[in-house]
Design a protein around this motif. Structure first.
Motif: not given
Length: 457
Positions: A370, A417, A419-420
């Motif tokens: 992230a 992947r 996330r924010g």
């Protein structure tokens, strides 16, 4: 079957792998050292005892590897006699009593232990392969790099050490010799097993990750943080922060080693369950404090500052808040490392892989992705010992290139992947500003990090 041995800071690990990458056996044995202020030593005899124990466990059942390779911590050196017997304690990679880069440690050892003796500068892995063969063997250009070896020139030119104390150097993947009968009895490794020249632990983890195509990068997070990539030519860095290993196939593996990492977490929370604190840290993004979590004095990457020390800005509200700040601080430093590599013009369009002990924490792995804003791959087997098994297979002729050998043996793992990560932009810029204010991070690098952040936010 192929064997890899990893001499780490806290343990020795041995792995036996099949042609298709299946791990057929593994073993480990603990290591201890002596720390006192800037001093960090280990006893070379302890390495051998740990290698014997770990190898015996990995080969339980009478398995017979065709070849092996050994990796060790980068910059760990000692003095040995012409027969390869140790004459000094080993100065670990982060021992601060001498210059931490180049031949400084070797010069310090010569002054302390070399007077009136015929000695050889010896790296951690050198001692083990010599003991396995029963005779002195050459070192490899990867382990010799921190002792001042220039892989472009193919020599130790200008390091200020007498020629007679310097080892012979070969390219990683070169066949060095065979395991002797005496070592076979102690380790369980069959006599006649080929010994292949290894690489440092950071390179070994990169091989284990299969990150061997141009523009790929591997981030190894354990006690400290190491980033390694692949370029067609050496990555030039006037500041000397990034160094370049020569790959067995002739490409280049640039990278750097930071002092941040799990060592700082263990120092702050020696008796705490990490998983329990991870669960609490999920609700603290970002943390109430900002940490630069160095494990010991001095920083080498993404800037060179011998006097840098760990710091915490703000007052953590709880142990969980401090834990969150440390986890995030490591990831923010990792982001700055990637920004520094971009500052130097390094290609980065390839895959990004995570290896090292930190990948055991699913939370920390996701947090790092992230903060970096990158999709990350975590290979099925990421330990350096497995990387040395791959290198052993290549050196014994299992495939024509190292990349082809890794493609056959390295098994894909999890894809993470991001996330924010936008909520970490402000803490990142705050850290960049603080490092610049302290005079550690050069202004052009800080400006590049800010500009890159603005482009990607």
């Amino acid at each position: 079957m192929w064997m890899g041995i990893d001499l780490g800071t806290q343990s020795v690990r041995a792995v036996l792998a099949a042609d298709d990458g299946e791990v057929l056996g593994s073993g480990s044995a603990p290591l201890t050292g002596r720390r006192a202020g800037v001093r960090h030593e280990q006893l070379p005899g302890d390495w051998w005892q740990a290698v014997c124990a770990a190898s015996q466990r990995a080969l339980k059942g009478g398995r017979r590897p065709r070849a092996l390779a050994v990796c060790s911590t980068s910059g760990t050196v000692l003095l040995a006699d012409p027969a390869g017997r140790p004459l000094s304690p080993a100065l670990m990679y982060d021992d601060g009593r001498a210059a931490s880069r180049g031949p400084g440690k070797a010069q310090w050892l010569l002054g302390e232990y070399g007077a009136g003796r015929e000695v050889r500068v010896t790296h951690q892995a050198d001692l083990i392969v010599t003991r396995l063969a029963g005779r002195p063997l050459p070192t490899d250009s990867s382990h010799a790099l921190k002792t001042g070896y220039d892989p472009e020139l193919g020599s130790f030119g200008g390091v200020g050490l007498p020629d007679e104390v310097l080892p012979e150097v070969v390219r990683p993947g070169t066949r060095l010799g065979e395991v002797g009968r005496e070592a076979a009895q102690e380790t369980g490794i069959p006599a006649g097993t080929r010994i292949v020249a290894g690489m440092t632990d950071g390179c070994a983890a990169q091989i284990a990750a299969g990150a061997l195509t141009l523009g790929s990068w591997n981030s190894v997070l354990g006690t400290t943080l190491v980033l390694k990539g692949v370029t067609a030519e050496p990555l030039r860095d006037p500041a000397g922060v990034v160094y370049n290993h020569l790959s067995p196939d002739g490409s280049w593996l640039p990278g750097g080693a930071s002092g941040v990492g799990g060592g700082a977490l263990r120092a702050a929370f020696p008796d705490t369950d990490p998983a329990a604190l991870d669960a609490l840290a999920r609700d603290l993004e970002p943390a109430g404090a900002l940490a630069y979590p160095l494990g010991s004095r001095g920083e080498r990457f993404p800037f060179l500052a011998p006097d840098a020390t760990a710091f915490v800005l703000g007052e953590p509200a709880s142990d969980a808040d401090l834990w969150a700040a440390l986890l995030q601080g490591v990831a923010l430093t990792e982001r700055l490392c990637l920004d520094y590599l971009d500052f130097l013009g390094a290609p980065s369009a390839g895959t990004l892989t995570f290896t090292g002990g930190a990948v055991r924490s699913a939370y920390w792995t996701g947090l790092r992705a992230a903060i970096l804003g990158r999709t990350v791959q975590v290979p099925a087997s990421s330990e350096p010992a497995f990387g040395m098994a791959v290198l052993a297979a290549y050196g014994a002729g299992a495939a024509p290139t190292l990349a082809a050998t890794a493609a056959r043996m390295v098994r894909p793992g999890q894809v993470i992947r991001p996330r924010g990560g936008g909520r970490f932009t402000e803490p990142y810029l705050t850290m960049v500003g603080e490092l610049e204010r302290r005079g550690w991070l050069p202004e052009p690098v800080a400006a590049h990090a800010r500009a890159r952040t603005e482009r990607t936010t």
